[in-house]
Design an enzyme around this catalytic site. Structure first.
Site, PDB file in Angstrom:
ATOM      1  N   HIS A   1      96.969  31.509 113.380  1.00 42.18           N
ATOM      2  CA  HIS A   1      98.034  31.667 114.365  1.00 42.18           C
ATOM      3  C   HIS A   1      98.536  30.316 114.861  1.00 42.18           C
ATOM      4  CE1 HIS A   1      96.833  36.090 115.363  1.00 42.18           C
ATOM      5  NE2 HIS A   1      97.674  35.992 114.350  1.00 42.18           N
TER       6      HIS A   1
ATOM      7  N   SER B   1      97.826  32.675 119.461  1.00 40.38           N
ATOM      8  CA  SER B   1      96.451  32.256 119.217  1.00 40.38           C
ATOM      9  C   SER B   1      95.567  32.647 120.395  1.00 40.38           C
ATOM     10  CB  SER B   1      96.404  30.738 119.002  1.00 40.38           C
ATOM     11  OG  SER B   1      95.082  30.259 119.069  1.00 40.38           O
ATOM     12  N   SER B   2      94.678  33.606 120.179  1.00 37.14           N
ATOM     13  CA  SER B   2      93.820  34.093 121.251  1.00 37.14           C
ATOM     14  C   SER B   2      92.957  32.977 121.822  1.00 37.14           C
ATOM     15  CB  SER B   2      92.929  35.227 120.735  1.00 37.14           C
ATOM     16  OG  SER B   2      92.008  35.645 121.720  1.00 37.14           O
ATOM     17  N   ASN B   3      92.356  32.161 120.964  1.00 34.37           N
ATOM     18  CA  ASN B   3      91.456  31.128 121.483  1.00 34.37           C
ATOM     19  C   ASN B   3      92.218  30.075 122.281  1.00 34.37           C
ATOM     20  OD1 ASN B   3      91.540  28.351 119.857  1.00 34.37           O
ATOM     21  ND2 ASN B   3      91.991  29.991 118.408  1.00 34.37           N
TER      22      ASN B   3
ATOM     23  N   CYS C   1      88.931  24.392 113.555  1.00 31.43           N
ATOM     24  CA  CYS C   1      87.532  24.746 113.344  1.00 31.43           C
ATOM     25  C   CYS C   1      87.296  24.928 111.846  1.00 31.43           C
ATOM     26  CB  CYS C   1      87.194  26.032 114.092  1.00 31.43           C
ATOM     27  SG  CYS C   1      88.115  27.485 113.490  1.00 31.43           S
TER      28      CYS C   1
ATOM     29  N   GLU D   1      92.217  40.492 114.565  1.00 30.20           N
ATOM     30  CA  GLU D   1      90.773  40.505 114.344  1.00 30.20           C
ATOM     31  C   GLU D   1      90.163  41.818 114.824  1.00 30.20           C
ATOM     32  OE1 GLU D   1      86.718  38.305 115.866  1.00 30.20           O
ATOM     33  OE2 GLU D   1      88.557  37.094 115.817  1.00 30.20           O
TER      34      GLU D   1
ATOM     35  N   CYS E   1      82.422  32.669 118.346  1.00 29.41           N
ATOM     36  CA  CYS E   1      82.114  31.625 117.371  1.00 29.41           C
ATOM     37  C   CYS E   1      81.811  30.303 118.065  1.00 29.41           C
ATOM     38  CB  CYS E   1      83.240  31.487 116.352  1.00 29.41           C
ATOM     39  SG  CYS E   1      84.593  30.403 116.838  1.00 29.41           S
TER      40      CYS E   1
ATOM     41  N   SER F   1      93.445  26.518 115.859  1.00 23.15           N
ATOM     42  CA  SER F   1      94.382  26.574 114.730  1.00 23.15           C
ATOM     43  C   SER F   1      95.498  25.544 114.865  1.00 23.15           C
ATOM     44  CB  SER F   1      94.976  27.984 114.605  1.00 23.15           C
ATOM     45  OG  SER F   1      95.490  28.437 115.834  1.00 23.15           O
TER      46      SER F   1
ATOM     47  N   HIS G   1      91.702  36.106 110.050  1.00 20.11           N
ATOM     48  CA  HIS G   1      91.357  37.074 111.097  1.00 20.11           C
ATOM     49  C   HIS G   1      90.617  38.290 110.570  1.00 20.11           C
ATOM     50  CE1 HIS G   1      95.243  35.047 111.925  1.00 20.11           C
ATOM     51  NE2 HIS G   1      94.613  34.725 113.041  1.00 20.11           N
TER      52      HIS G   1
END
Length: 322
Positions: free
Chosen positions: A55, A236-238, A26, A140, A208, A281, A88
């Site tokens: 991440h 990586s949370s996303n 992103c 974050e 986001c 990421s 973050h």
């Protein structure tokens, strides 16, 4: 990982890959990585980075080979070298420490995370208590909670957490971590509004654009897929949310993998249709490597599933922009 057997691939039935788009980097991640690269070019190595810049193990390893040194505590960053703050975001105490020590601080915090920090500070200044929807111990979340005095921000991780909040006459507001599940967060917000009808929220949602777009693309590709593969790191949370999204959207199975080398290829042996995406990421070359290896096992039929077009670019931090 052994080399693909092209002859064996020709003898097996083809496999359809629903390739989700948007996927991968992103604008915030691109900016953060570019910031470390530009800082190395400007100041030379070593450059210190507070926390992993993003991440992803491959990104971090590449930047480390270039001269980036990743630290969790600013005490481990010497005063004579620049320090980059990760995408973050960081608590105010970390920024204060960098200024107290007169460090050359270069802030690569994603502008969309900075938006949440600014919202949090504005609510506190207006006398509101802030409820932060997010996951405990994520950097974050630590950074956002650290924008306010201790006790001024309460973490809410689920709809149940929202329902169990004690009644209060205090003015309330909510903000959210930017990388959450869109659907799950919607439920938490609804529970908060039901519990506290006067609660203040952001004019535009905090999740986001990239998180929302990648989840929408995964939803479009996942239904009926025998397997959905998300390329990204477990931190990586996303990326983790994309796996959850694929399962909720109807994929029979969904897994997260760092790369083709660590993937369990037995999962593809009986699959006829798989979905493929990458966290925000994860570099695109990891997707290409995965497809290349898969093409050595089976003939691959690519179906592109595109739900949005992204053209957002964030400028470099002020110290590097000129």
């Amino acid at each position: 990982m052994d080399a693909p057997d092209r002859n064996a691939a020709a003898s097996k039935p083809p496999i359809t890959v629903r390739l989700s788009s948007p996927r991968g980097f992103c604008a915030g991640v691109e900016r953060a990585i570019r910031t470390v690269e530009e800082t190395l070019a400007h100041y030379g190595a070593p450059v210190y980075v507070r926390h992993e810049i993003v991440h992803n193990v491959h990104v971090v390893s590449r930047l480390a080979a270039m001269g980036a040194v990743f630290v969790e505590d600013l005490a481990d960053a010497p005063a004579d070298r620049p320090v980059v703050f990760s995408a973050h975001g960081a608590p105010k105490t970390a920024h204060d420490e960098a200024e107290r020590r007169n460090l050359v601080k270069i802030d690569a915090t994603c502008p969309l995370v900075t938006k949440v920090h600014n919202e949090t500070r504005r609510h506190i200044a207006a006398g509101r208590r802030v409820l932060l929807i997010g996951h405990e111990n994520h950097p974050e979340v630590i950074g956002t909670m650290g924008q306010a005095p201790a006790g001024a921000v309460t973490l809410v991780q689920s709809e149940n957490d929202a329902r169990l909040l004690p009644p209060t006459d205090a003015a309330l507001a909510y903000v959210t971590q930017t990388t959450l599940s869109v659907d799950e967060t919607r439920g938490v917000i609804a529970a908060l509004k039901d519990r506290f009808p006067q609660i203040h929220g952001p004019a535009r949602e905090d999740i986001c654009y990239a998180t929302s777009n990648r989840q929408a693309a995964v939803k479009a590709a996942a239904s009926g897929a025998d397997l959905f593969v998300v390329i990204g790191s477990s931190t990586s949370s996303n990326s983790v949310r994309l796996v959850e999204t694929a399962l909720q959207a109807g994929a029979v199975n969904a897994v997260l993998t760092d790369d083709a080398a660590t993937f369990d290829w037995k999962l593809c042996e009986e699959a006829n249709t798989i979905g493929l995406s990458a966290g925000a990421s994860a570099p695109e070359e990891l997707v290409e490597e995965f497809l290349e290896y898969l093409a050595g096992m089976r003939m691959v039929i690519i179906e592109s599933v595109e739900t949005a077009t992204e053209n957002i670019v964030f400028k470099s931090p002020f110290r590097l922009a000129s």
